[in-house]
Design an enzyme around this catalytic site. Structure first.
Site, PDB file in Angstrom:
ATOM      1  CB  THR A 117     -17.090 -16.195  -1.378  1.00 24.44           C
ATOM      2  OG1 THR A 117     -16.790 -17.593  -1.461  1.00 24.44           O
ATOM      3  CG2 THR A 117     -18.596 -16.024  -1.439  1.00 24.44           C
ATOM      4  CE1 TYR A 141     -19.013 -16.700   3.222  1.00 21.45           C
ATOM      5  CE2 TYR A 141     -18.458 -18.410   1.627  1.00 21.45           C
ATOM      6  CZ  TYR A 141     -18.141 -17.244   2.288  1.00 21.45           C
ATOM      7  OH  TYR A 141     -16.951 -16.595   2.014  1.00 21.45           O
TER       8      TYR A 141
END
Length: 328
Positions: A117, A141
Site C-alpha cells: 500500500t 495498517y
C-alpha cells in the site's frame, strides 16, 4: 504450475483470479470469506475456504496443488479501523503473512507477489511519491504492510525467493465485462460509497475533512482502475518468471483527484445529486498521496488502459447497479 491467490474471493483478488484464468493459468483461491464472497470466485478456479495464516493448510495447498507462485491479497485494509484495533491488524496482516511466507519457503515456492500500500509512505505531500521516498506510515495498517515487505526482503536475501511488492494507491472501478467488482456492503472506498449514496443504499455520503492543505481542502488520491492494477501483477509475475530480480513498485497513474472532484464525477455519471455531509478528518489520513509510477512503466513495460476517472466511476456505478439487482 499453479498460482495461489489469497483473498481471491475479495475485491482485487477476484479480479486477479479472472485475469490469470483468462491467460490460461491454473488458479487456486484461498479465502476465509470474512469480507469475500464465494460467488465471486470464477468456476474455473479451485476454491478453498480458510485463512492465509493457517500454516498447515497453506503447506498442504502448496504441496497438493503444485503451487509455484503466490499472489497475496488477504488482509485487513481499513485505515481508521487499524487505529482503533492495531493488534487485530498486526495479527491479520503481519503475523498471517509471516506464516504464509514461511509455508511458501518450506514448500519451495520461488515467487511471491505481495499486495502492499501507499500507506507505507505516510504524509507524502503534493508531489508524486517514488519508491525511494522515506517510509513513514501513519497508521497500524501501513505499518503492518511495511513489516511484511521487510520480511520478504529479508527472506529473499537469505534464500532464492524472488518477490514483487506492489504499493497500491487508491483502487477503484470494476471488471469491464461486469464479472467482478467491490461487493462489501460497508466498504469505505470513496467511489463505492458515493455510488451507494447515489443508489440510495446509503442515506448520505460523509466527506471527512475539508481543511487539508490541498487545492479544494479535501484529500487528494491517485485512483487506479482495478483492471490496470491486476495487469500490473501479471506483468510482475512474468518479470519474475523470466528470472529477473525482486522488485518493489508503485501502482498508480501519477496524478490525483480530490474527494470533491470524485463526488462531482459520481454525481455526473449517475445523474443523482445525493446528499454529502461534511465532517471532521479521519485519523491516519494523509492530505495528498499520488504515485510516482514511472518504474513500473519504464522497467517492466506496464501500460494502463483505463486511466480515466470518469471511466473508473462508470464501471463502479454499473457494478453497483448490478449488485443491487443481485441482492434484491
Amino acid at each position: 504450475m499453479t498460482v495461489l491467490v489469497t483473498g481471491g474471493a475479495g475485491y482485487i483478488g477476484a479480479h486477479m483470479a479472472l485475469a490469470l484464468l483468462d491467460a490460461g493459468e491454473t488458479v487456486t483461491v484461498l479465502d476465509n470469506l470474512v469480507t469475500g464472497f464465494d460467488w465471486a470466485v470464477d468456476a474455473r478456479a479451485r476454491f478453498v475456504r480458510g485463512d492465509a495464516g493457517d500454516s498447515a493448510l497453506t503447506a498442504r495447498l502448496i504441496a497438493d496443488h503444485g503451487v509455484t507462485d503466490i499472489i497475496h491479497f488477504a488482509g485487513s485494509v481499513v485505515v481508521p479501523e487499524s487505529v482503533t484495533d492495531p493488534l487485530g491488524y498486526y495479527a491479520n496482516n503481519t503475523a498471517a503473512s509471516r506464516n504464509l511466507i514461511e509455508a511458501a519457503h518450506a514448500g519451495g515456492v520461488k515467487r511471491f507477489i505481495f499486495s502492499s500500500t501507499a500507506a507505507v509512505y505516510g504524509m507524502a505531500g503534493d508531489e508524486p511519491v517514488r519508491e525511494d521516498a522515506p517510509l513513514a506510515p501513519l497508521s497500524p495498517y501501513g505499518r503492518s504492510k511495511l513489516m511484511t515487505e521487510w520480511m520478504l526482503a529479508d527472506l529473499a536475501a537469505a534464500s532464492d525467493l524472488k518477490f514483487g511488492v506492489l504499493r497500491y494507491f487508491n483502487v477503484a472501478g470494476a471488471d469491464p465485462q461486469g464479472r467482478a467488482g467491490q461487493s462489501t456492503a460497508k466498504a469505505t472506498h470513496l467511489i463505492k460509497a458515493a455510488c451507494q449514496a447515489a443508489l440510495g443504499v446509503r442515506e448520505r455520503l460523509d466527506l471527512f475533512g475539508t481543511d487539508y492543505p490541498t487545492r479544494d481542502g479535501t484529500c487528494v488520491r491517485d485512483y487506479i482502475h482495478v483492471s490496470d492494477l491486476v495487469n500490473a501483477h501479471s506483468v510482475v509475475l512474468d518479470h519474475l518468471r523470466g528470472g529477473a530480480d525482486s522488485v518493489t513498485l508503485n501502482c498508480g497513474y501519477g496524478r490525483g483527484a480530490s474527494v470533491r472532484e470524485v463526488i462531482d464525477t459520481v454525481k455526473a455519471v449517475s445523474g443523482v445529486d445525493f446528499e454529502v455531509r461534511e465532517t471532521t478528518r479521519r485519523p491516519g489520513d494523509p492530505a495528498a498521496i499520488v504515485a510516482g509510477a514511472e518504474r513500473l512503466k519504464s522497467e517492466l513495460g506496464w501500460t494502463p488502459h483505463h486511466d480515466d476517472l470518469e471511466e473508473i466511476v462508470a464501471s463502479a456505478w454499473a457494478w453497483e447497479q448490478a449488485l443491487r439487482r443481485r441482492n434484491a
